[in-house]
Design an enzyme around this catalytic site. Structure first.
Site, short mmCIF file in Angstrom:
data_model
loop_
_atom_site.label_atom_id
_atom_site.label_comp_id
_atom_site.label_asym_id
_atom_site.label_seq_id
_atom_site.Cartn_x
_atom_site.Cartn_y
_atom_site.Cartn_z
N MET A 31 14.33 58.71 157.91
CA MET A 31 15.72 59.35 157.64
C MET A 31 16.83 59.11 158.21
O MET A 31 17.50 60.13 158.41
CB MET A 31 15.28 59.94 156.67
CG MET A 31 14.30 58.70 155.30
SD MET A 31 14.79 59.58 153.49
CE MET A 31 13.90 61.20 153.84
N HIS A 38 9.19 61.69 165.46
CA HIS A 38 9.45 60.76 164.97
C HIS A 38 9.22 60.04 166.07
O HIS A 38 9.14 58.98 165.89
CB HIS A 38 11.52 60.46 164.96
CG HIS A 38 11.70 60.80 163.20
ND1 HIS A 38 12.35 62.01 162.64
CD2 HIS A 38 10.12 60.72 162.15
CE1 HIS A 38 12.35 61.87 161.89
NE2 HIS A 38 11.32 61.07 161.00
O1 PAF Z 1 8.71 59.80 155.80
C1 PAF Z 1 10.45 59.47 155.50
O2 PAF Z 1 10.92 60.22 156.59
C2 PAF Z 1 10.85 58.47 153.92
O3 PAF Z 1 9.67 59.05 152.97
C3 PAF Z 1 10.24 57.47 154.96
C4 PAF Z 1 9.41 56.93 155.00
C5 PAF Z 1 11.00 56.30 156.01
C6 PAF Z 1 10.56 56.08 153.36
O4 PAF Z 1 12.29 56.23 152.90
#
Ligand code: PAF
Length: 281
Positions: A31, A38
């Site tokens: 997101m 990430h």
């Molecule tokens: O973990 C996240 O950031 C969200 O839940 C995802 C997997 C990108 C789905 O929108």
């Protein structure tokens, strides 16, 4: 150089081409407001596949609180640069209408998995996650998809969804990345006040200490100990702490009730909701 894609058709064309060339695709859904947590998933996806595709989309269907959706941090330019530096070839940044040309009315049945913990406090959240992730899987057709273990319940539910829908994607769970003070990295950390940021590391400190107490404490007493230790800090308020079977996510009563046991926590630090977990065995 990274390519920014905004339409489903663009992604599908590229994926078709890659598939014809026999390329393996690694996918990381996010997101945005990217941090080192990430990037650790992204680096793994780059390393283990021919091509890595990352999505950046703040999915409205998984927010049960309108303010949370409005305040969710958005840093698309910075995200694109970070992904470029990490070796990502394509970032998919769709609009809401691109992802949801029609309202998604699908309801998934995950049994107990989405009724407990996050599911109890954020009704509909995991259904929204499953809606968007299943759409992404259809569009990107990844060989492998990468998810962080910080969202332990989400990871369990995604694995279940892949089985339910007979999807051909390997789900790769990746370890939690922490700051030097132990706080699990999260996009929401950006929203913490200075005082709450200083208080927040006590969450992981307490969880780590609790791992040494499983011999002396039974499950209930250790649960209470974790909650009361964190709540001693007036800036933190535990929403729930549950020690559960790591496969079924059902609460356990005795340490021997399950082969794999995890403790999952959510703590309010001011108006920021932080989640974390600890594997006991
Ligand atoms: O973990 C996240 O950031 C969200 O839940 C995802 C997997 C990108 C789905 O929108």
């Amino acid at each position: 150089m990274i390519k920014v894609l905004t339409t489903v058709n663009e992604v599908k064309n590229i994926v078709n081409k890659l598939k014809k060339e026999g390329k393996q695709i690694g996918f990381v859904p996010t997101m945005g407001a990217l941090h080192q947590g990430h990037i650790s998933l992204v680096e793994k996806a780059v390393k283990e596949n021919d091509v890595a595709i990352v999505s950046v989309f703040v999915n409205p269907t998984q927010f049960n609180d309108k303010n949370d959706l409005k305040n969710y941090p958005r840093t698309p330019e910075k995200d694109t640069n970070l992904l470029d530096n990490a070796g990502v070839k394509f970032v998919f940044m769709p609009s809401e209408t691109e992802m949801y040309p029609e309202p998604d009315t699908r309801i998934f049945d995950f049994g107990m998995l989405d009724k407990v913990m996050e599911g109890k406090f954020r009704p509909g959240h995991f259904n929204g996650v499953a809606q968007v992730v299943s759409k992404f899987f259809q569009i990107v057709q990844p060989d492998r998809a990468y998810f962080g273990q910080k969202d332990f319940q989400q990871l369990t539910i995604i694995r279940k969804m892949v089985k339910l829908l007979n999807l051909n994607v390997e789900i790769v769970g990746c370890p939690i990345v922490r700051g030097t003070d132990g706080l699990a990295l999260s996009s929401r950390n950006k929203l913490l006040s200075e005082a709450h940021r200083e208080a927040a590391p006590s969450i992981y400190k307490t969880l780590s200490e609790s791992r040494n107490l499983t011999v002396t404490f039974n499950v209930k007493d250790l649960t209470d100990w974790v909650i009361s230790t964190i709540n001693k800090n007036p800036l933190l308020k535990v929403e729930y702490y549950e020690i559960v079977n790591a496969e079924t996510l059902e609460p356990i009563n005795n340490w021997n009730d399950a082969k794999h046991v995890v403790g999952c926590i959510t703590v309010w630090a001011g108006n920021v909701r932080l989640i974390d977990n600890i594997i006991y065995k």
